[in-house]
Design a protein around this motif. Sequence first.
Motif, short mmCIF file in Angstrom:
data_model
loop_
_atom_site.label_atom_id
_atom_site.label_comp_id
_atom_site.label_asym_id
_atom_site.label_seq_id
_atom_site.Cartn_x
_atom_site.Cartn_y
_atom_site.Cartn_z
N MET A 1 0.79 -1.22 -0.06
CA MET A 1 0.15 0.03 0.01
C MET A 1 0.84 1.21 0.23
O MET A 1 0.48 2.41 -0.05
CB MET A 1 -0.99 -0.01 1.25
CG MET A 1 -1.77 1.12 1.39
SD MET A 1 -3.12 1.14 2.33
CE MET A 1 -4.42 1.63 1.15
N SER A 2 1.98 0.96 0.03
CA SER A 2 3.01 2.25 -0.02
C SER A 2 2.68 3.44 -0.86
O SER A 2 2.83 4.49 -0.39
CB SER A 2 4.58 1.95 -0.17
OG SER A 2 4.66 1.20 -1.43
N SER A 3 2.60 3.13 -2.11
CA SER A 3 2.33 4.28 -3.08
C SER A 3 0.79 4.46 -3.15
O SER A 3 0.45 5.25 -4.24
CB SER A 3 3.07 4.30 -4.35
OG SER A 3 2.73 2.97 -5.09
N SER A 4 -0.01 3.83 -2.74
CA SER A 4 -1.19 3.88 -2.93
C SER A 4 -1.87 4.93 -2.23
O SER A 4 -1.27 5.58 -1.24
CB SER A 4 -2.04 2.55 -2.29
OG SER A 4 -1.74 1.22 -2.86
N PRO A 5 -3.13 5.41 -2.90
CA PRO A 5 -3.65 6.91 -2.24
C PRO A 5 -4.08 6.57 -0.56
O PRO A 5 -4.46 5.15 -0.55
CB PRO A 5 -4.77 7.13 -3.20
CG PRO A 5 -4.59 6.52 -4.33
CD PRO A 5 -3.67 5.14 -3.97
N GLY A 11 -5.33 12.61 -0.83
CA GLY A 11 -4.64 12.87 -1.97
C GLY A 11 -3.27 12.66 -2.03
O GLY A 11 -2.67 12.44 -2.96
N LEU A 12 -2.61 12.21 -0.86
CA LEU A 12 -1.44 11.97 -0.65
C LEU A 12 -1.06 10.32 -0.62
O LEU A 12 -2.28 9.67 -0.36
CB LEU A 12 -0.77 12.48 0.70
CG LEU A 12 -0.91 13.90 0.97
CD1 LEU A 12 -0.39 14.29 2.36
CD2 LEU A 12 0.39 14.64 -0.11
N ALA A 13 0.16 10.03 -0.84
CA ALA A 13 0.22 8.48 -0.69
C ALA A 13 0.23 7.92 0.71
O ALA A 13 0.23 8.75 1.61
CB ALA A 13 1.71 8.13 -1.19
N TYR A 14 -0.42 6.85 0.91
CA TYR A 14 -0.47 6.41 2.28
C TYR A 14 0.47 6.54 3.17
O TYR A 14 0.53 7.00 4.38
CB TYR A 14 -1.02 4.95 2.24
CG TYR A 14 -1.25 4.20 3.48
CD1 TYR A 14 -2.10 4.44 4.32
CD2 TYR A 14 -0.05 3.13 4.05
CE1 TYR A 14 -2.27 3.81 5.57
CE2 TYR A 14 -0.30 2.46 5.24
CZ TYR A 14 -1.21 2.95 5.98
OH TYR A 14 -1.26 2.16 7.21
N THR A 15 1.66 6.23 2.61
CA THR A 15 3.14 6.32 3.49
C THR A 15 3.29 7.73 3.95
O THR A 15 3.89 7.99 5.12
CB THR A 15 4.38 5.75 2.73
OG1 THR A 15 4.37 6.20 1.57
CG2 THR A 15 4.26 4.16 2.49
#
Length: 141
Positions: A1-5, A11-15
Amino acid sequence: MSSSPCPCGSGLAYTACCGRFHAGAQHLSAPTPEALMRSRYSAFALGLHDYLLATWHRDTRPASLDPDPPGLQWLGLEVRRHEMHDADHGTVEFVARSKLGGRAHRLHEVSRFVREDGRWWYRDGDVAKASTQAAQPNRTA
């Protein structure tokens, strides 16, 4: 999920958003009531019950949380307003949408947060009248 919304809808990546608060090793605390509320929504969406309990104020924290019902889907979060009442107290009004068993649900709450020892905690909230409606077929949320 690191680069997932991020599930919170920032609107940011989860990380770069709620994931940094969820990471167990860092124990980074959310800097504002809104950030804590968003991270708690994401924790609900991801089934991170330990995080939810760890960010709940000791005076109102339940002993445990029930497992999510099978098939529960969190669909989105809308932050309607957030206010600071003083340096250590704030509220966030939000609507969280979910779907279970073909029915759409909305949780509309005004949550209260308190800062103690430099850390924000979810205290409690007032839930608006529940709203449930039949999900529309072939409609995406």
